[in-house]
Design a protein around this motif. Structure first.
Motif, PDB file in Angstrom:
ATOM      1  N   ALA A   1      30.496 -53.064  -3.430  1.00 33.98           N
ATOM      2  CA  ALA A   1      29.929 -54.139  -4.246  1.00 33.98           C
ATOM      3  C   ALA A   1      28.514 -53.797  -4.702  1.00 33.98           C
ATOM      4  O   ALA A   1      27.673 -53.379  -3.895  1.00 33.98           O
TER       5      ALA A   1
ATOM      6  N   ALA B   1      26.250 -55.899  -5.680  1.00 34.90           N
ATOM      7  CA  ALA B   1      25.301 -56.850  -5.104  1.00 34.90           C
ATOM      8  C   ALA B   1      24.791 -56.372  -3.740  1.00 34.90           C
ATOM      9  O   ALA B   1      23.613 -56.547  -3.404  1.00 34.90           O
ATOM     10  N   ALA B   2      25.667 -55.750  -2.953  1.00 37.31           N
ATOM     11  CA  ALA B   2      25.253 -55.247  -1.643  1.00 37.31           C
ATOM     12  C   ALA B   2      24.268 -54.087  -1.792  1.00 37.31           C
ATOM     13  O   ALA B   2      23.330 -53.950  -1.002  1.00 37.31           O
ATOM     14  N   ASP B   3      24.462 -53.265  -2.808  1.00 41.66           N
ATOM     15  CA  ASP B   3      23.518 -52.174  -3.070  1.00 41.66           C
ATOM     16  C   ASP B   3      22.150 -52.714  -3.447  1.00 41.66           C
ATOM     17  O   ASP B   3      21.112 -52.200  -3.003  1.00 41.66           O
ATOM     18  N   ILE B   4      22.128 -53.741  -4.288  1.00 43.64           N
ATOM     19  CA  ILE B   4      20.857 -54.325  -4.722  1.00 43.64           C
ATOM     20  C   ILE B   4      20.125 -54.954  -3.540  1.00 43.64           C
ATOM     21  O   ILE B   4      18.911 -54.775  -3.376  1.00 43.64           O
ATOM     22  N   THR B   5      20.857 -55.681  -2.713  1.00 43.26           N
ATOM     23  CA  THR B   5      20.253 -56.296  -1.521  1.00 43.26           C
ATOM     24  C   THR B   5      19.676 -55.229  -0.596  1.00 43.26           C
ATOM     25  O   THR B   5      18.556 -55.367  -0.077  1.00 43.26           O
TER      26      THR B   5
ATOM     27  N   GLU C   1      19.767 -53.179 -10.663  1.00 38.37           N
ATOM     28  CA  GLU C   1      19.891 -54.518 -11.251  1.00 38.37           C
ATOM     29  C   GLU C   1      20.353 -54.450 -12.697  1.00 38.37           C
ATOM     30  O   GLU C   1      20.937 -55.410 -13.215  1.00 38.37           O
TER      31      GLU C   1
ATOM     32  N   HIS D   1      26.093 -52.965 -14.349  1.00 40.78           N
ATOM     33  CA  HIS D   1      27.164 -53.950 -14.231  1.00 40.78           C
ATOM     34  C   HIS D   1      28.447 -53.172 -14.044  1.00 40.78           C
ATOM     35  O   HIS D   1      29.153 -52.859 -15.001  1.00 40.78           O
TER      36      HIS D   1
END
Length: 303
Positions: free
Chosen positions: A235, A237-241, A292, A295
């Protein structure tokens, strides 16, 4: 192809290793193994330049690329072992010719090319300069293909990719600049061959392709691990977090307090240390911004 080759290195290889007094068996074995490595180098450099040739990959294309890299690395392990044996046989025959033959012929003109070999033995190829494949870093290209950036980085794959590209580039550069047999001092020829063997058998294979130990996986383990990640692990999102967390940890030494490992930290006392810390922070800020901006759908696959 990422690296444009302008000379027929295969013909250079045959002529360059043909030395009077060295048996055909020793010469042919080295020509065969070096030639096989040269072919893999051409293929591998094209593979490592994929981010420029295919900037918007699908997950299927990323999966195919991982498979291609895995197969390349497996072949390099086998070829490197064969190369090491051929090198030792050839160098033994070369050394048996005698030290008197190790000096360049006295009748040869002393020009800018030959003068570099007249005093201290050196490898035969000139400096290449800082050459890197074009395109974005492979870890971001794989992220575009739907693979977890944080796992790619923590497995150390970026450094492995860089070393692999350097080793393959050095090999092709050496093959493309190998002079005909008898032109070089034998000491320089031997040093060049030893250097190529050390590049593969002494560094690339044991430190970057196979595992050094459980904490330092090589490319074979790393590529398999990345390809077999579950969809949730890929995911974005997990990379960004994760990247934001790394940025926060990097900022702690300048702020004071505790870092991400629970250790008490203080502001860095020296200007040099502070500049280094700010450089790390800038790099993480850039990473967060790049992630970020992506996509990419999350998928999973396996080798």
């Amino acid at each position: 192809m990422v690296w444009q080759m302008t000379s027929a290195w295969d013909a250079r290889l045959v002529r360059g290793l043909a030395m009077a007094g060295i048996g055909a068996e020793a010469s042919d074995a080295l020509v065969t193994t070096l030639g096989a490595l040269g072919c893999e180098a051409e293929y591998g450099l094209g593979l490592l330049g994929i981010s420029a040739a295919l900037p918007q990959p699908t997950h299927t294309q990323g999966d195919g690329w991982l498979r291609g890299c895995y197969s390349l690395c497996a072949r390099l392990v086998r070829l490197s072992a064969d190369f090491e044996v051929a090198v030792q046989t050839y160098l033994h025959a070369l050394g048996a010719l005698g030290s008197a033959a190790a000096s360049p012929p006295t009748h040869r003109p002393r020009d800018s090319w030959t003068a570099r070999f007249d005093d201290t033995p050196n490898v035969w190829w000139p400096e290449r300069g800082d050459i890197a494949p074009p395109g974005e870093p492979l870890e971001f290209w794989l992220r575009r293909a739907g693979y977890a950036y944080r796992h790619i980085v923590t497995l150390g794959l970026p450094a492995h990719f860089e070393t692999l590209a350097e080793a393959l580039g050095t090999l092709l550069h050496a093959l493309n600049t190998l002079p005909p047999g008898g032109v070089l001092a034998r000491a320089s020829l031997a040093l060049g061959i030893e250097t190529l063997a050390a590049t593969f058998a002494g560094d690339l294979i044991p430190h970057h392709i196979v595992d050094m130990d459980a904490r330092h996986p090589g490319l074979l383990t790393g590529l398999t691990t990345i390809a077999q990640l579950a969809p949730a692990e890929n995911a974005l999102a997990a990379d960004i977090t994760w990247a934001r967390g790394e940025l926060a940890s990097a900022q702690q030494p300048l702020r004071g307090g505790q870092n991400g490992n629970g250790r008490v930290t203080r502001p860095l006392p020296s200007t040099t240390g502070s500049l280094w810390a700010r450089q790390i922070i800038t790099e993480w800020e850039t990473t967060v911004a790049q992630l970020e901006a992506l996509h990419v759908p999350a998928h999973a696959s396996s080798i």
